[in-house]
Design an enzyme around this catalytic site. Structure first.
Site, mmCIF file in Angstrom:
data_model
loop_
_atom_site.group_PDB
_atom_site.id
_atom_site.type_symbol
_atom_site.label_atom_id
_atom_site.label_comp_id
_atom_site.label_asym_id
_atom_site.label_seq_id
_atom_site.Cartn_x
_atom_site.Cartn_y
_atom_site.Cartn_z
ATOM 1 C CG ASP A 1 -0.329 -0.517 2.491
ATOM 2 O OD1 ASP A 1 0.908 -0.470 2.600
ATOM 3 O OD2 ASP A 1 -1.064 -0.964 3.375
ATOM 4 C CG ASN B 1 -8.939 -1.903 12.003
ATOM 5 O OD1 ASN B 1 -7.972 -2.525 11.545
ATOM 6 N ND2 ASN B 1 -9.465 -0.867 11.384
ATOM 7 C CG HIS C 1 -5.976 -2.563 8.737
ATOM 8 N ND1 HIS C 1 -6.092 -1.247 9.121
ATOM 9 C CD2 HIS C 1 -4.646 -2.818 8.777
ATOM 10 C CE1 HIS C 1 -4.912 -0.746 9.367
ATOM 11 N NE2 HIS C 1 -4.007 -1.683 9.171
ATOM 12 C CD GLU D 1 -8.829 0.566 7.705
ATOM 13 O OE1 GLU D 1 -8.869 -0.324 8.567
ATOM 14 O OE2 GLU D 1 -8.084 1.564 7.795
HETATM 15 C C1 GLP Z 1 -0.586 0.038 8.533
HETATM 16 C C2 GLP Z 1 -0.255 -0.782 7.284
HETATM 17 C C3 GLP Z 1 -0.490 -2.253 7.515
HETATM 18 C C4 GLP Z 1 0.163 -2.679 8.819
HETATM 19 C C5 GLP Z 1 -0.487 -1.933 9.965
HETATM 20 C C6 GLP Z 1 0.026 -2.350 11.332
HETATM 21 O O1 GLP Z 1 -1.926 0.339 8.659
HETATM 22 N N1 GLP Z 1 -0.997 -0.394 6.145
HETATM 23 O O2 GLP Z 1 0.059 -2.987 6.419
HETATM 24 O O3 GLP Z 1 0.027 -4.058 8.999
HETATM 25 O O4 GLP Z 1 -0.202 -0.551 9.751
HETATM 26 O O5 GLP Z 1 1.079 -1.544 11.739
HETATM 27 P P1 GLP Z 1 2.096 -1.855 12.879
HETATM 28 O O6 GLP Z 1 2.957 -2.950 12.362
HETATM 29 O O7 GLP Z 1 2.858 -0.584 13.063
HETATM 30 O O8 GLP Z 1 1.315 -2.254 14.063
#
Ligand code: GLP
Length: 240
Positions: A67, A131, A133, A138
């Site tokens: 992304d 959440n 995702h 989402e």
């Molecule tokens: C963002 C990314 C996700 C990732 C998520 C969790 O939203 N788009 O790909 O998995 O964050 O982040 P973290 O690893 O900092 O908890």
């Protein structure tokens, strides 16, 4: 069925880094799906160490990131392009022409789907949103979704505000691979670390339910997926 591996954080990153070394050794032009967020940083650090130690070369490896934020210059320090350059690409021998991101421009967003169709992902790395995702799919995302522009959930904006000097600067949209692109990967490795993921890990493993309300539950339908969950993220699971 999800293979679930619960270990301490250090062991998880050592094990997953070794998996990548072996996979790239077996196929030096492997196609890797890569993730951002704080979770994969220790993995990228270990891959850099292994590259510096001559144990892995990324010369022919192809990468596809999940992304990228909309309305953020790709050179901004918070863009996912910058994240990948800083944490991995600038430190290894990858050919940047072989690294790909979805374009956060709605007119061209579908080009990524065409590229992914031509170049299937061998191993997709995932983090997990609190959440449920995956990438920026989402809750409520269609299981058939492909790369597109998505609105970020308020929870995601709040979670990601820690990287920005003010919550008003957090982008509210992103270009994200869809759930169906992710499910097309031949193998999936998801890493969940820390207390903040304990509730969502508990919900995912509470039953066999596969629901669009918790996007990560779609992974229960993938033939080759492993969740690496550390002791903090696993603390609410009965089988711990
Ligand atoms: C963002 C990314 C996700 C990732 C998520 C969790 O939203 N788009 O790909 O998995 O964050 O982040 P973290 O690893 O900092 O908890």
């Amino acid at each position: 069925m999800i293979n679930l591996i619960i270990k301490n954080k250090e062991d998880i990153f050592n094990e997953v880094a070794n998996i990548y070394v072996n996979k790239v050794e077996e196929n030096d032009s492997i196609t890797l799906g890569l993730a951002t967020g704080s979770t994969p940083i220790p993995l990228y650090d270990k891959l850099v160490e292994k590259y510096e130690g001559g144990m892995i070369s990324f010369k022919n490896v192809k990468t596809f990131n999940l992304d990228e934020y909309c309305n953020l210059d790709i050179n901004d320090k918070n863009s996912y392009h910058s994240f990948m350059n800083k944490n991995l690409f600038s430190k290894i021998d990858i050919n940047t022409n072989n690294t790909h991101f979805p374009t956060a421009n709605s007119e061209h967003v579908d080009e990524y789907n065409e590229l992914l169709e031509k170049t299937p992902i061998d191993v997709q790395l995932l983090g997990l949103g609190s959440n449920g995702h995956i990438a920026f799919n989402e809750p409520g995302s269609d299981f058939k979704s492909v790369t597109r522009i998505v609105d970020l959930a308020q929870k995601t904006i709040d979670d990601n505000s820690r990287f920005f000097s003010s919550i008003d600067l957090v982008p509210t949209q992103a270009a994200s691979m869809g759930l169906s692109n992710i499910m097309d990967a031949k193998e999936i490795i998801l890493i969940a670390i820390g207390d903040a993921k304990a509730n969502i890990i508990k919900e995912i493993f509470a039953n066999d339910e596969v629901t669009e309300d918790i996007p990560a539950t779609i992974l229960k339908n993938h033939p080759n997926v492993t969740f690496y969950v550390d002791l903090d993220a696993a603390k609410l699971l009965d089988e711990k």
